[in-house]
Motif scaffolding. Structure first.
Motif, PDB file in Angstrom:
ATOM      1  N   TYR A  12       0.823  -1.207   0.000  1.00 50.54           N
ATOM      2  CA  TYR A  12       0.000   0.000   0.000  1.00 50.54           C
ATOM      3  C   TYR A  12       0.857   1.257   0.000  1.00 50.54           C
ATOM      4  CZ  TYR A  12       0.747   0.425   5.074  1.00 50.54           C
ATOM      5  OH  TYR A  12       1.295   0.551   6.321  1.00 50.54           O
ATOM      6  N   TYR A  26      -3.861   8.473  -2.530  1.00 49.76           N
ATOM      7  CA  TYR A  26      -4.411   7.795  -1.364  1.00 49.76           C
ATOM      8  C   TYR A  26      -3.869   6.375  -1.280  1.00 49.76           C
ATOM      9  CZ  TYR A  26      -7.351  11.748  -2.251  1.00 49.76           C
ATOM     10  OH  TYR A  26      -7.780  13.012  -2.506  1.00 49.76           O
ATOM     11  N   THR A  28      -3.743   2.876  -1.639  1.00 51.73           N
ATOM     12  CA  THR A  28      -4.416   1.877  -2.451  1.00 51.73           C
ATOM     13  C   THR A  28      -3.634   0.588  -2.304  1.00 51.73           C
ATOM     14  OG1 THR A  28      -5.368   3.439  -4.017  1.00 51.73           O
ATOM     15  CG2 THR A  28      -4.949   1.230  -4.837  1.00 51.73           C
ATOM     16  N   GLY A  50      -8.052   3.012  -2.534  1.00 52.52           N
ATOM     17  CA  GLY A  50      -8.359   3.817  -1.360  1.00 52.52           C
ATOM     18  C   GLY A  50      -8.931   5.157  -1.769  1.00 52.52           C
ATOM     19  N   PRO A  55      -8.843   5.039   3.395  1.00 52.56           N
ATOM     20  CA  PRO A  55      -7.659   4.434   2.800  1.00 52.56           C
ATOM     21  C   PRO A  55      -7.688   2.917   2.905  1.00 52.56           C
ATOM     22  CG  PRO A  55      -7.126   5.429   4.925  1.00 52.56           C
ATOM     23  CD  PRO A  55      -8.550   5.773   4.629  1.00 52.56           C
ATOM     24  N   ALA A  56      -7.145   2.245   1.906  1.00 50.88           N
ATOM     25  CA  ALA A  56      -7.047   0.778   1.886  1.00 50.88           C
ATOM     26  C   ALA A  56      -5.598   0.439   2.210  1.00 50.88           C
ATOM     27  CB  ALA A  56      -7.463   0.229   0.530  1.00 50.88           C
ATOM     28  N   ASN A  57      -5.329   0.186   3.490  1.00 45.41           N
ATOM     29  CA  ASN A  57      -3.940   0.004   3.887  1.00 45.41           C
ATOM     30  C   ASN A  57      -3.738  -1.272   4.701  1.00 45.41           C
ATOM     31  OD1 ASN A  57      -5.255   0.908   6.173  1.00 45.41           O
ATOM     32  ND2 ASN A  57      -3.982   2.692   6.475  1.00 45.41           N
ATOM     33  N   THR A  75      -9.183  -0.840   6.666  1.00 44.77           N
ATOM     34  CA  THR A  75      -9.647   0.469   6.209  1.00 44.77           C
ATOM     35  C   THR A  75      -9.967   1.291   7.445  1.00 44.77           C
ATOM     36  OG1 THR A  75     -11.958  -0.223   6.064  1.00 44.77           O
ATOM     37  CG2 THR A  75     -10.632  -0.432   4.068  1.00 44.77           C
TER      38      THR A  75
END
Length: 186
Positions: A12, A26, A28, A50, A55-57, A75
């Motif tokens: 990410y 962002y 992702t 994200g 956010p997609a972390n 998230t």
């Protein structure tokens, strides 16, 4: 994760230009692949995009019992908090729509045991486990708490790590800042 002759991991922190020529600002989650035993890496696919609000972390990838891949993703943000799961049947090129497997969770761990059980660990608050008995990651057990979610952030950061030690057992590492040793020290 080794898939055939390739190594695959979720990232990410890497940033790529989108189809519009702009940099994704962002977090992702991306699927990265190496075809030369980790000497070089390239982007295979986007696991989850994200946004500024969500956010997609902290993605973690594992094999599933049917030879596919699962990615567990944290998230968080003003768009809500949840632990998500998404699946790939084509070695990380495409991913299913993400589904929540828990209403909270940070820095998840995920492993497939040799007995076919998929294990997920996560925390904050507390430290927890869930199990997918058939190893597909589509259905999950109830939460098993090692440290209850009523425990404050200053007692554990909630980050976890998993390591399979044989076909039926695994180790989990996590922080417990208030745990006392046999001599009474924390």
């Amino acid at each position: 994760v080794k898939v055939g002759n390739e190594l695959i991991y979720a990232d990410y922190r890497a940033k790529y230009l989108g189809q519009d020529g702009k940099l994704d600002l962002y977090w992702t989650s991306l699927c990265m692949v190496s075809k030369d035993q980790g000497k070089t890496w390239s982007k295979r696919g986007t696991i989850l995009s994200g946004s500024i609000t969500t956010p997609a972390n902290e993605p973690m990838i594992s094999l599933t019992s049917d030879g596919g891949l699962i990615c567990i993703i944290r998230t968080s943000g003003s768009g809500g908090n949840s632990l998500l799961a998404t699946h790939s049947k084509d070695a990380g090129l495409t991913w299913s729509p993400a589904k929540a497997i828990n209403e909270f969770g940070v820095f998840p761990g995920v492993i497939l045991l040799e007995n076919g059980v998929l294990v997920v660990s996560y925390g904050r608050n507390g430290v927890h486990l869930k199990f997918s008995v058939n190893g597909l990651g589509e259905t999950w057990s109830n939460q098993v708490s090692l440290i209850p979610d009523t425990v404050a952030w200053n007692d554990t950061c909630g980050y976890t790590s998993l390591l399979a030690i044989n076909a039926n057992e695994f180790l989990i590492a996590y922080s417990d800042f208030k745990h006392k040793s046999s001599d009474g020290k924390t």
